[in-house]
Every structure is written in structure tokens, then in C-alpha cells.
Design a protein around this motif. Structure first.
Motif, PDB file in Angstrom:
ATOM      1  N   UNK A 134       0.830  -1.202   0.000  1.00  0.00           N
ATOM      2  CA  UNK A 134       0.000   0.000   0.000  1.00  0.00           C
ATOM      3  C   UNK A 134       0.864   1.251   0.000  1.00  0.00           C
ATOM      4  N   UNK A 135       1.939   1.228   0.766  1.00  0.00           N
ATOM      5  CA  UNK A 135       2.856   2.370   0.820  1.00  0.00           C
ATOM      6  C   UNK A 135       3.431   2.679  -0.562  1.00  0.00           C
ATOM      7  N   UNK A 136       3.897   1.656  -1.253  1.00  0.00           N
ATOM      8  CA  UNK A 136       4.486   1.866  -2.580  1.00  0.00           C
ATOM      9  C   UNK A 136       3.448   2.387  -3.568  1.00  0.00           C
ATOM     10  N   UNK A 137       2.239   1.887  -3.465  1.00  0.00           N
ATOM     11  CA  UNK A 137       1.187   2.368  -4.351  1.00  0.00           C
ATOM     12  C   UNK A 137       0.862   3.830  -4.105  1.00  0.00           C
ATOM     13  N   UNK A 138       0.843   4.241  -2.846  1.00  0.00           N
ATOM     14  CA  UNK A 138       0.514   5.622  -2.514  1.00  0.00           C
ATOM     15  C   UNK A 138       1.608   6.593  -2.950  1.00  0.00           C
ATOM     16  N   UNK A 139       2.871   6.240  -2.725  1.00  0.00           N
ATOM     17  CA  UNK A 139       3.939   7.177  -3.062  1.00  0.00           C
ATOM     18  C   UNK A 139       4.072   7.371  -4.575  1.00  0.00           C
ATOM     19  N   UNK A 140       3.520   6.444  -5.349  1.00  0.00           N
ATOM     20  CA  UNK A 140       3.569   6.601  -6.807  1.00  0.00           C
ATOM     21  C   UNK A 140       2.557   7.623  -7.309  1.00  0.00           C
TER      22      UNK A 140
END
Length: 382
Positions: A134-140
């Protein structure tokens, strides 16, 4: 969320133990790459990345001692999967939380030994995977700024806790030892752990934000997300009109060209390490005395749903550190504080030891791979 012995039957406990062992084995290989990448990205020596990862494990252990009140006589505490994954990487994060769970089970009789596979699967694997994905998806999709990393950390940590609650409910549906309606267990577990997730999110975001403020290069989740240094004409341009490097906004650390980064001196992490260790000791040795004495989310649900009756005595219930208190010390504040300090030291030593071995094996492997190339004759030699 620490599952005691007796809640889950033997077949499911063995199956989750196999899952946990496989995940740890995969994480050992992945952590080598993460530690090596962290050393290159931060400009620190490779030998210094292992103590930082060990410190993350010790800090998670310490903060887990700080139960905070939630609602209706229930408390919660940090799980730590999101925090570890964002700070040191998902593979290293799984190992950090696994080390914490092992220390808690063996030394402090917290979390059953036969349920160690359940706890690692639930608290180390599920939280880390869900949070980091979820973190990686949000920072993108968020703006490439430091505060975006903090926001993404908050949301990822918040979601990871009820995700772990759902995972426990699924495991209980497969191997629960008490005959209780799974629907009630699901509603109770997810409901209380959404509230606990808010506390988890606040702790994670504050910690990640604090590290980013002083050393953003040490945050694994922030690597490759900073805005590059742009060249544009400014009023301070050279007389010949050539553009000059304009400074990056204060909220965005500028990346350094690879050549310049390679030539840059190594940056010390001693102050960060000492600050983190001091914070862990204060939490475990002092603040833990004021933690909520109410049962945590799983304990409360187990009591309300009749699951607690199935709990078995812990194999190390007579440990001198059982229940986070040093045996034979009558002062509860001193007994608890000393136990916390011992726990921080033991977790730091165990975690650092694991990661030092990984770093050395990685370095040895890289050296062996480079040796044949170095032995080949150059064109000039021919």
C-alpha cells in the motif's frame, strides 16, 4: 495480537510454522540485497547498515511495551510491520519483527511457542506485505515530497493492523479450538483493531517523519522518490546567460548525480543510532510503567467470546523475565523498567547479529564473484 498456545490447533500451527519458515528463508536472501542497497544509497559503510536494522528491531520491541487505551477497557500496541518495512525494507522488516516475536516468546512468555508460526505469519508477514504494498502504491500517486512519504506511512500502518486481525480470524476459522461463531470473532477483531490501527499509524508516521527530517537517505521507502536537481535560468545566472543549478524546494531533498555520490564521503550514522537507542531505552525502561494495564485487542476479544479458556500455560512461564518483570524485584517500576532495558539489549544484540552475518555473507559472495574477473588478463597484458 500475540496468540498464546492453545488458541489454534496443531495442524494449522504446523502449517503456519512452515509458512513462517519459508518466508523467513526468502527474507534472509532479500535482506542481503536491501542492506547492500541501503549502504550505497546512504553513503555509509556497508558494515553500518546491520546495526541500524538491529536498532529498528530493538525500537519495535520497546514501543510494543507501550500499550495505549483504545475503548471499553481495551488497549493496543504497535505491531511494527509497517514501520520496519518503510525504514529498512520489506524483507528486512519481516526479519526485524520475527526477531522481536522470538525474543518475546522465549524471554518474556509473550506469545506461545507452539504459536510462533502463527504470530510470525500474522504480525510479521501480513503486516509487512500489506503495509509496504500500500505504501508503494501511494507514493507513486502522491506528490514527490517528504510529507507524502509520511502520509503514505500513516495510511499503510493504519490498514496493516485490521489486515492482521482479518488474517487471525481466517486462521481461527481453520484451526480455532473454541466453538464460537466466526462472524462474531471477525466483527470484534476488526472493529477493535481499526481503532488500534490509528495508534499504530500515528507512531509509524511520527517515527518515519522524524528520521526523514534528519537523514532521509536512511529511509528505505524514500529511496528513488526524491525530486532530481533541475537546471533552470535564474536571476543569479552567470553573466554569459548559462543556467545555474537552482536549489530544490525545502520540502524535497535533491538527488545527487551518481558520480558525485560515489565521490562523496561516507556519512556517519552514529548520532542517529544513539538517538534511536536512547528513545528505545526510555520507552522500555521508563514510559512502559505508565502503559495501559487493560487487555489488548486479542485478549479482550478472547475473553468476551469465550476463547480465552482454551489458552495453555506458556512453556517459559517461569522465566525470570516473564510478563516483562524481573523476578524477585519487589518494586514494580524497577522490575518492569529493568526487564524492558534487558529486552532492548537482547533484541538489539540478536537483530544486529543476524544482519551482520547477512552483510558479511553478501560481501563475501560479491568478492568471490569479482575475483575471476580480476584474474583475467587485460588487453595490455596480452
Amino acid at each position: 495480537m500475540h496468540v498464546p498456545d492453545g488458541f489454534i490447533n496443531a495442524p494449522v500451527s504446523v502449517a503456519t510454522g512452515a509458512v513462517a519458515a519459508a518466508a523467513v528463508a526468502v527474507s534472509l536472501r532479500g535482506a542481503r540485497r536491501e542492506l547492500a542497497g541501503a549502504a550505497q544509497g546512504s553513503g555509509t559503510g556497508a558494515e553500518r547498515t546491520a546495526p541500524l536494522a538491529g536498532l529498528v528491531a530493538a525500537f519495535i520491541f520497546a514501543v510494543q511495551m507501550l500499550n495505549f487505551p483504545v475503548a471499553a477497557g481495551t488497549s493496543g500496541h504497535l505491531l511494527g510491520g509497517a514501520l520496519a518495512a518503510i525504514l529498512v525494507g520489506p524483507y528486512t522488516g519481516v526479519l526485524c519483527v520475527s526477531v522481536v516475536l522470538l525474543m518475546q516468546g522465549v524471554l518474556f512468555a509473550d506469545g506461545g511457542l507452539t504459536a510462533l508460526g502463527v504470530n510470525i505469519t500474522d504480525m510479521a508477514i501480513v503486516t509487512t506485505v500489506v503495509a509496504y504494498a500500500l505504501f508503494r502504491g501511494l507514493v507513486k500517486v502522491l506528490p514527490r515530497r517528504r510529507r507524502s512519504i509520511t502520509v503514505a506511512s500513516f495510511v499503510a500502518a493504519l490498514v496493516s493492523v485490521p489486515a492482521a486481525a482479518m488474517a487471525f480470524t481466517a486462521l481461527y476459522a481453520l484451526g480455532g479450538t473454541a466453538d464460537v461463531p466466526i462472524g462474531k470473532v471477525f466483527a470484534a477483531m476488526v472493529g477493535v483493531h481499526v481503532l488500534i490501527g490509528i495508534g499504530e499509524a500515528a507512531i509509524t508516521a511520527l517515527t518515519v517523519g522524524a528520521v526523514i527530517a534528519v537523514r532521509p537517505d536512511l529511509v528505505y521507502g524514500a529511496r528513488g522518490l526524491t525530486a532530481p536537481l533541475e537546471l533552470r535560468t535564474s536571476p543569479l545566472a552567470a553573466p554569459d546567460g548559462e543556467p545555474v543549478a537552482a536549489p530544490a524546494p525545502a520540502d524535497e531533498p535533491a538527488t545527487v548525480p551518481a558520480a558525485a555520490s560515489a565521490a562523496a564521503p561516507r556519512r556517519s550514522v552514529r548520532r542517529v543510532w544513539l538517538a534511536g537507542l536512547a528513545a528505545a531505552l526510555v520507552c522500555a525502561g521508563g514510559l512502559s510503567y505508565y502503559a495501559s494495564a487493560s487487555p489488548d485487542g486479542l485478549e479482550k476479544v478472547a475473553q468476551d467470546q469465550g476463547i480465552a479458556a482454551k489458552a495453555k500455560d506458556h512453556a517459559t512461564k517461569d522465566s525470570p523475565l516473564a510478563d516483562y518483570s524481573v523476578k524477585d524485584i519487589t518494586d514494580p517500576r524497577l522490575a518492569g523498567g529493568l526487564a524492558g532495558v534487558i529486552g532492548v539489549g537482547a533484541t538489539l544484540a540478536a537483530g544486529t547479529g543476524v544482519f551482520v552475518v547477512l552483510r558479511r555473507r553478501r560481501s563475501a559472495g560479491a568478492g568471490e564473484a569479482a575475483a575471476p574477473a580480476a584474474e583475467r588478463p587485460t588487453p595490455e597484458q596480452v
